[in-house]
Write a protein that holds these residues in place. Sequence first.
Motif, PDB file in Angstrom:
ATOM      1  N   UNK B 187     142.596  -4.878  62.279  1.00 49.74           N
ATOM      2  CA  UNK B 187     141.291  -4.911  61.613  1.00 49.74           C
ATOM      3  C   UNK B 187     140.863  -6.354  61.397  1.00 49.74           C
ATOM      4  N   UNK B 188     139.685  -6.675  61.886  1.00 47.48           N
ATOM      5  CA  UNK B 188     139.118  -8.007  61.667  1.00 47.48           C
ATOM      6  C   UNK B 188     138.016  -7.896  60.625  1.00 47.48           C
ATOM      7  N   UNK B 189     138.047  -8.757  59.636  1.00 46.98           N
ATOM      8  CA  UNK B 189     136.982  -8.824  58.649  1.00 46.98           C
ATOM      9  C   UNK B 189     136.458 -10.249  58.657  1.00 46.98           C
ATOM     10  N   UNK B 190     135.251 -10.456  59.154  1.00 46.09           N
ATOM     11  CA  UNK B 190     134.689 -11.809  59.209  1.00 46.09           C
ATOM     12  C   UNK B 190     133.446 -11.880  58.340  1.00 46.09           C
ATOM     13  N   UNK B 191     133.557 -12.652  57.272  1.00 38.24           N
ATOM     14  CA  UNK B 191     132.436 -12.770  56.333  1.00 38.24           C
ATOM     15  C   UNK B 191     132.005 -14.224  56.152  1.00 38.24           C
ATOM     16  N   UNK B 192     132.975 -15.139  56.042  1.00 39.54           N
ATOM     17  CA  UNK B 192     132.636 -16.520  55.739  1.00 39.54           C
ATOM     18  C   UNK B 192     132.975 -17.469  56.875  1.00 39.54           C
ATOM     19  N   UNK B 193     132.229 -18.580  56.946  1.00 38.51           N
ATOM     20  CA  UNK B 193     132.445 -19.564  57.993  1.00 38.51           C
ATOM     21  C   UNK B 193     131.146 -19.810  58.750  1.00 38.51           C
ATOM     22  N   UNK B 194     130.978 -21.017  59.288  1.00 42.42           N
ATOM     23  CA  UNK B 194     129.750 -21.301  60.046  1.00 42.42           C
ATOM     24  C   UNK B 194     129.839 -20.653  61.433  1.00 42.42           C
ATOM     25  N   UNK B 243     136.313   0.230  67.140  1.00 33.58           N
ATOM     26  CA  UNK B 243     135.083   0.417  66.356  1.00 33.58           C
ATOM     27  C   UNK B 243     134.766  -0.857  65.598  1.00 33.58           C
ATOM     28  N   UNK B 244     133.675  -1.490  65.955  1.00 34.22           N
ATOM     29  CA  UNK B 244     133.228  -2.710  65.273  1.00 34.22           C
ATOM     30  C   UNK B 244     131.848  -2.469  64.684  1.00 34.22           C
ATOM     31  N   UNK B 245     131.690  -2.849  63.419  1.00 33.20           N
ATOM     32  CA  UNK B 245     130.400  -2.675  62.761  1.00 33.20           C
ATOM     33  C   UNK B 245     129.991  -3.972  62.084  1.00 33.20           C
ATOM     34  N   UNK B 246     128.739  -4.319  62.249  1.00 34.39           N
ATOM     35  CA  UNK B 246     128.279  -5.572  61.667  1.00 34.39           C
ATOM     36  C   UNK B 246     126.901  -5.451  61.062  1.00 34.39           C
ATOM     37  N   UNK B 247     126.614  -6.365  60.142  1.00 29.71           N
ATOM     38  CA  UNK B 247     125.274  -6.477  59.581  1.00 29.71           C
ATOM     39  C   UNK B 247     124.795  -7.908  59.762  1.00 29.71           C
ATOM     40  N   UNK B 248     123.493  -8.060  59.964  1.00 26.51           N
ATOM     41  CA  UNK B 248     122.916  -9.381  60.167  1.00 26.51           C
ATOM     42  C   UNK B 248     121.736  -9.559  59.238  1.00 26.51           C
ATOM     43  N   UNK B 249     121.677 -10.711  58.603  1.00 23.60           N
ATOM     44  CA  UNK B 249     120.576 -10.978  57.700  1.00 23.60           C
ATOM     45  C   UNK B 249     120.250 -12.462  57.675  1.00 23.60           C
ATOM     46  N   UNK B 250     118.986 -12.787  57.849  1.00 20.46           N
ATOM     47  CA  UNK B 250     118.554 -14.173  57.695  1.00 20.46           C
ATOM     48  C   UNK B 250     118.346 -14.866  59.019  1.00 20.46           C
ATOM     49  N   UNK B 251     117.551 -15.915  58.973  1.00 18.23           N
ATOM     50  CA  UNK B 251     117.170 -16.646  60.165  1.00 18.23           C
ATOM     51  C   UNK B 251     118.394 -17.227  60.864  1.00 18.23           C
ATOM     52  N   UNK B 358     133.118  -8.369  48.067  1.00 17.18           N
ATOM     53  CA  UNK B 358     132.598  -9.431  48.931  1.00 17.18           C
ATOM     54  C   UNK B 358     131.358  -8.948  49.688  1.00 17.18           C
ATOM     55  N   UNK B 359     131.413  -7.703  50.156  1.00 17.01           N
ATOM     56  CA  UNK B 359     130.260  -7.148  50.864  1.00 17.01           C
ATOM     57  C   UNK B 359     129.072  -6.987  49.906  1.00 17.01           C
ATOM     58  N   UNK B 360     129.348  -6.539  48.678  1.00 18.38           N
ATOM     59  CA  UNK B 360     128.298  -6.437  47.652  1.00 18.38           C
ATOM     60  C   UNK B 360     127.620  -7.795  47.466  1.00 18.38           C
ATOM     61  N   UNK B 361     128.466  -8.835  47.408  1.00 16.92           N
ATOM     62  CA  UNK B 361     127.932 -10.183  47.180  1.00 16.92           C
ATOM     63  C   UNK B 361     127.070 -10.627  48.363  1.00 16.92           C
ATOM     64  N   UNK B 362     127.515 -10.308  49.582  1.00 15.61           N
ATOM     65  CA  UNK B 362     126.713 -10.633  50.774  1.00 15.61           C
ATOM     66  C   UNK B 362     125.340  -9.964  50.681  1.00 15.61           C
TER      67      UNK B 362
END
Lengths: 252, 367
Positions: B187-194, B243-251, B358-362
């Motif tokens: 399981x990969x969880x990627x939330x932070x990092x440029x 199964x990979x799921x992602x969300x995208x937000x912002x320019x 963390x997801x709530x915070x995102x």
Amino acid sequence: MSTLEIRDLKVSIETDQGTKHILKGVDLTINEGEIHAVMGPNGSGKSTLAYTIAGHPRYKVEGGSITFDGQNVLEMSVDERARAGLFLAMQYPVEIPGVTVTNFLRTAKTAIDGEEPSIRHWGATVKDAMGKLRMDPSFAARNVNEGFSGGEKKRHEILQLELLKPKFAILDETDSGLDVDALKIVSEGVNRAHQETGLGVLLITHYTRILRYIKPDFVHVFVDGKVAEEGGPELAERLEDEGYDRYLVAQA
Amino acid sequence: MPVQTRSERFSSTVHSEFPEVTGREAIWKYSPVDKLRELIDGELDGAPYAVLYPEAAGTTVEWVDRSHELVGAAGTPEDRAAANAWTSFEKALHIRLEGEAETLTVTRAGLGDAPRAAHTLITAAKGATGLVVLDSQGVAKLTENLEIVLEADANVTVVSVQEWDDTALHLASQFARIGHGATLTHIIVSLGGEIVRVNPSAHLAEEGAEAELYGVYFADAGQHLEQQVYVNHDAPHTRSRVTYKGALNGDGAHTVWIGDVLIGRTATGTDTYEQNRNLVLSDGTRADSIPNLEIETGDIEGAGHASATGRFDDEQLFYLQARGIPEDEARRLVVLGFLSEIVQKIGEPVLEARLHEALEAELQAAR
């Protein structure tokens, strides 16, 4: 006394073939505690009526009014309608991945009541309501409608009806796809809500079968977006014998 | 470029054997290569770094030499940045699981902003079970390789959490070799990092091997989150689910998912399904989603793939709103639910709760 009043309601939807007029002037008044059956052949506009009352964005109101205790329902958002006491038991409830039944029920109850249900009693209330609908306790941990059988989805709808305690419930073909046992269990749930809270019911169905378990006070026959005939429970019996052919022939 | 079977892609542990990266290569063309030059070609610090972990029964954690017999047992770099890491690391962090191992979380939070190489080995003995969480936080400029080696009948979950600071650059190749009757849940969880690019591959090397590969990511404005997944069915009766799921937000939020599945000639009775779903929450985002399925034998159980990128499902919103839940809250529930489906697979309540927050915070930040 609460009253849901529908006057000369005209509704259309947009399709690939253009605007389609579905409801062509519907009048209907339901008082608290009354059970109304809306019956009719496929395509007569029964489900459109249900979704329009609930506020689904697909249905465009071209004319007429829906009022609930004097409030203009058509000006309310979907969630405002629910909080005002309207409930739609859906024919095809959607799956909501990652949202457990427990979380969903608590969130909905909190939204409807304006405050969190008591932690002490809520769990027991849910468990008890699930037990009455013969739902396995493991349901609570599953994601909303995900992998539910047709019958499980319908029980889950009625579970919400019993827990959220609305003033009016619209049951959109709740009987479709149910075997006799499930139909009885679901009907008992509706009857309990009716007896305990004085629920007004708009029961939408193609078949008379469910009317053996939920006794209507009034029957309305829908044909081509209008009420073609109205009467008491005896009208349902007549439909059982004759079907809808009579109306369709007259229309032709 | 000629069509090439996935298994014949060039691989090497030596940096200089790879041609210069132009940014037009299939494996680089979605990545912001110019920001990654230091990691691709620069000099790297390959010394051991501080790791934090508790005692956990059935597990050992130690730094081992490059010459350790299991270094290289699971895979070989397929890109120049991974080879740069391989060439540069001094010692490998070896996490060993035996018997019924307790859950082990290994945290690294102090890598610092100098370019760095790392090498990690996770090995599970025959029949071992366990769950390993690799938790990455703080500032980093890191290119690394992770090898996972499961002996026969091992059943192991590996969770790789990227919760780096906003400035972090991270390139990782994660290779798993799954033995006879063994099962890997990855399981990969990627939330932070440029820029975070984690490329997992699972080699179903022996009969009855199974892999469940999951990923969840949430890209904010200006963030690049990428994963190139490769499942190599290389033995009879192997099974995989991706199964990979992602969300995208912002320019400028950019996500990339490439899912390669190869069913080799020997992989009769293969059962595989891969999917990627992306939920777009604002304008100005880009989600690349590319499934590839390559089949060399006709004798399989099943093979399929799906990819979908879209905005909200209005029917889900309607359903929740029809139960009195205000639109804002309904959207929050739908997005969290969408992503939580992956988090729910972890099976470690403390970490699940943390990732949920963390997801709530995102999402909060996304408003």
